[in-house]
Design a protein around this motif. Structure first.
Motif, PDB file in Angstrom:
ATOM      1  N   THR A 105       0.815  -1.226   0.000  1.00 13.82           N
ATOM      2  CA  THR A 105       0.000   0.000   0.000  1.00 13.82           C
ATOM      3  C   THR A 105       0.845   1.271   0.000  1.00 13.82           C
ATOM      4  O   THR A 105       0.319   2.357  -0.219  1.00 13.82           O
ATOM      5  N   ARG A 106       2.141   1.154   0.255  1.00 12.63           N
ATOM      6  CA  ARG A 106       3.012   2.335   0.326  1.00 12.63           C
ATOM      7  C   ARG A 106       3.263   2.894  -1.069  1.00 12.63           C
ATOM      8  O   ARG A 106       3.202   2.169  -2.068  1.00 12.63           O
ATOM      9  N   SER A 107       3.572   4.168  -1.120  1.00 16.13           N
ATOM     10  CA  SER A 107       3.909   4.769  -2.411  1.00 16.13           C
ATOM     11  C   SER A 107       5.164   4.101  -2.965  1.00 16.13           C
ATOM     12  O   SER A 107       5.991   3.570  -2.209  1.00 16.13           O
ATOM     13  N   ARG A 108       5.316   4.127  -4.263  1.00 16.16           N
ATOM     14  CA  ARG A 108       6.490   3.516  -4.899  1.00 16.16           C
ATOM     15  C   ARG A 108       7.783   4.117  -4.344  1.00 16.16           C
ATOM     16  O   ARG A 108       8.738   3.392  -4.070  1.00 16.16           O
ATOM     17  N   ASP A 109       7.835   5.441  -4.187  1.00 11.09           N
ATOM     18  CA  ASP A 109       9.047   6.063  -3.661  1.00 11.09           C
ATOM     19  C   ASP A 109       9.340   5.588  -2.236  1.00 11.09           C
ATOM     20  O   ASP A 109      10.499   5.382  -1.871  1.00 11.09           O
ATOM     21  N   SER A 110       8.320   5.416  -1.412  1.00  7.58           N
ATOM     22  CA  SER A 110       8.530   4.883  -0.058  1.00  7.58           C
ATOM     23  C   SER A 110       9.052   3.454  -0.119  1.00  7.58           C
ATOM     24  O   SER A 110       9.917   3.060   0.671  1.00  7.58           O
TER      25      SER A 110
END
Length: 190
Positions: A105-110
């Motif tokens: 569920t985290r952003s790609r950058d995260s």
């Protein structure tokens, strides 16, 4: 309300409606094998009857503390509501499927940052980290970013929960719930 988890749910819902930033921010206090304390802010990512969950790199300082001493304390401070909740308890890892599901569920950058960071270790200069981040962008450019093996969740299983409500003239209200084959409630002096 005599169920601390239901009371937490009610207060947390109010915090989500009133706090301007990160109502799920909580201070996490740990202690290493020598009893030396450390505290930092983390984000609550799940909670329920089984405990309060946050995610992190399992090779960083907090993970080392928790491996040596699997007890922790959490503190939520909701200034707009003039309330705080203190939680203490044992800590265990979340399951691998739970960690995988949250990581997705985290952003790609995260996600890429989780691969690029050696959390809590010395960094010679910011450019080193940025170069590692770009390398992860290149490595995973053609697909999903899987969860790194050193990254996952922790669950604090509460045995003490205190609800603190600010009152005029520092005459605060403090309700303490302690687990002993069920929740037992009492009051504390301000």
């Amino acid at each position: 309300m005599d169920d601390p988890l239901a009371l937490f749910d009610a207060w947390f819902a109010e915090a989500k409606a009133s706090e301007p930033n990160d109502p799920n921010a909580m201070a996490l206090a740990t202690a290493d094998a020598h009893g030396r304390p450390s505290v930092r802010m983390v984000l609550l990512k799940g909670h329920g009857a089984d405990g309060f969950v946050f995610y992190t790199n399992r090779e960083g300082r907090k993970a080392g503390d928790l491996a040596a001493n699997p007890n922790a304390a959490l503190l939520f401070h909701w200034k707009s509501l003039r309330r705080q909740v203190r939680i203490e308890g044992k800590v265990q890892w979340t399951t691998e499927p739970e960690s995988d599901a949250y990581f997705a569920t985290r952003s790609r950058d995260s996600q890429l940052g989780a691969w690029a960071s050696d959390q809590s270790r010395p960094l010679d200069k910011r450019e080193t980290f940025e170069a590692r981040f770009r390398a992860m962008e290149e490595r995973f450019k053609d697909g999903d970013v899987p969860r790194p093996p050193q990254w996952g969740g922790y669950r604090v299983i509460p045995d003490r929960i205190e609800f603190w409500q600010d009152r005029a003239h520092r005459l605060h209200e403090r309700r303490l719930f302690v687990w002993a084959d069920g929740w037992h409630e009492g009051l504390l002096y301000p």
